[in-house]
Design a protein around this motif. Structure first.
Motif, PDB file in Angstrom:
ATOM      1  N   GLY A 146       9.016 -12.930   8.291  1.00 25.62           N
ATOM      2  CA  GLY A 146       9.539 -12.020   9.287  1.00 25.62           C
ATOM      3  C   GLY A 146       9.130 -10.572   9.106  1.00 25.62           C
ATOM      4  N   ASN A 147       8.537 -10.255   7.949  1.00 27.67           N
ATOM      5  CA  ASN A 147       8.191  -8.864   7.644  1.00 27.67           C
ATOM      6  C   ASN A 147       6.774  -8.775   7.076  1.00 27.67           C
ATOM      7  N   PRO A 148       5.781  -9.115   7.891  1.00 27.36           N
ATOM      8  CA  PRO A 148       4.397  -9.163   7.386  1.00 27.36           C
ATOM      9  C   PRO A 148       3.850  -7.822   6.922  1.00 27.36           C
ATOM     10  N   ALA A 149       4.455  -6.717   7.368  1.00 20.40           N
ATOM     11  CA  ALA A 149       3.967  -5.394   6.962  1.00 20.40           C
ATOM     12  C   ALA A 149       4.837  -4.769   5.868  1.00 20.40           C
ATOM     13  N   SER A 150       5.679  -5.567   5.246  1.00 17.37           N
ATOM     14  CA  SER A 150       6.597  -5.036   4.238  1.00 17.37           C
ATOM     15  C   SER A 150       5.862  -4.425   3.052  1.00 17.37           C
ATOM     16  N   SER A 151       6.479  -3.394   2.470  1.00 16.44           N
ATOM     17  CA  SER A 151       5.939  -2.821   1.230  1.00 16.44           C
ATOM     18  C   SER A 151       6.110  -3.782   0.058  1.00 16.44           C
ATOM     19  N   VAL A 152       7.090  -4.677   0.154  1.00 15.06           N
ATOM     20  CA  VAL A 152       7.335  -5.645  -0.919  1.00 15.06           C
ATOM     21  C   VAL A 152       6.228  -6.700  -0.910  1.00 15.06           C
ATOM     22  N   ALA A 153       5.552  -6.847  -2.032  1.00 15.15           N
ATOM     23  CA  ALA A 153       4.451  -7.811  -2.130  1.00 15.15           C
ATOM     24  C   ALA A 153       4.724  -8.907  -3.161  1.00 15.15           C
ATOM     25  N   LYS A 154       5.569  -8.629  -4.148  1.00 18.23           N
ATOM     26  CA  LYS A 154       5.823  -9.595  -5.213  1.00 18.23           C
ATOM     27  C   LYS A 154       7.323  -9.833  -5.345  1.00 18.23           C
ATOM     28  N   ILE A 155       7.727 -11.078  -5.194  1.00 18.62           N
ATOM     29  CA  ILE A 155       9.106 -11.489  -5.425  1.00 18.62           C
ATOM     30  C   ILE A 155       9.083 -12.520  -6.552  1.00 18.62           C
TER      31      ILE A 155
END
Length: 207
Positions: free
Chosen positions: A158-167
């Motif tokens: 749902g958030n393809p442009a998110s700053s979060v890249a690693k979970i």
């Protein structure tokens, strides 16, 4: 640092959801997420106690100040503090309910999603989460793994442009590790059926 990587679901743009076995207090990430009591007493759970010990006394002092200023942390929400001596910028302290079926599961999945959205709002890049609910809250490990992986996967979808890249889910004991590894494998199997993310298989390694 956490080691023994056992599963990873990768997305376009070098984004990933993974599980490692290790000590969350030694994790290196922009944000660390764990469960805590509503009163933010870090002595009341093993994970929070380990974080408090590694972070130094200033963390518990900040938690006390938060409760004095804002009151206890309502169920299904979280408090934000600095990371202090941990290898993170921020800690999200989540207040979750005891396992009681569908309602508690929805709350758990919702709070994980809200933590990830808040990390994105704050322009964080990496998030390390404990295996939430698998201790005193009595969530079955399989259920916690399913809910947390689903929230993470839905977040990236749902958030393809998110700053979060690693979970990264950082789990401590073997039975919980097995449950989270199985959840990773389940999502990789779904990916093979044509989802938007691509499967990635990793073997156990030691860092």
């Amino acid at each position: 640092a956490p080691s023994a990587s056992a599963g990873c679901v990768t997305f376009a743009g070098d984004r990933s959801v993974s599980v490692v076995q290790g000590d969350l207090s030694k994790a290196k990430a922009d944000v660390i997420v764990c469960t805590s009591s509503q009163g933010l007493d870090l002595s009341e759970s093993m994970v929070a106690k380990a974080l408090s010990k590694a972070a130094g006394p200033a963390l518990q002092e900040e938690c006390k100040a938060f409760v004095q200023a804002h009151g206890k942390v309502a169920g299904g929400t979280f408090a934000v503090t600095a990371g202090h001596s941990l290898q993170c910028q921020l800690i999200f302290h989540c207040s979750c309910s005891l396992y009681s079926g569908q309602t508690s599961c929805q709350e758990m999945e919702g709070i994980v999603m809200r933590c990830l959205l808040e990390a994105d709002r704050r322009q964080m890049h990496s998030v390390a989460l404990s295996s939430m609910g698998t201790g005193k809250l009595s969530f079955p490990a399989k259920e916690s793994a399913r809910l947390m992986f689903q929230a993470a996967v839905d977040f990236f979808r749902g958030n393809p442009a998110s700053s979060v890249a690693k979970i990264v889910f950082v789990v401590f004991d073997d039975p919980v590790m097995a449950a989270f590894s199985a959840a990773a494998a389940d999502h990789n199997g779904a990916a093979a059926g044509g989802d938007m993310f691509t499967p990635s298989t990793t073997t156990a390694t030691t860092a």
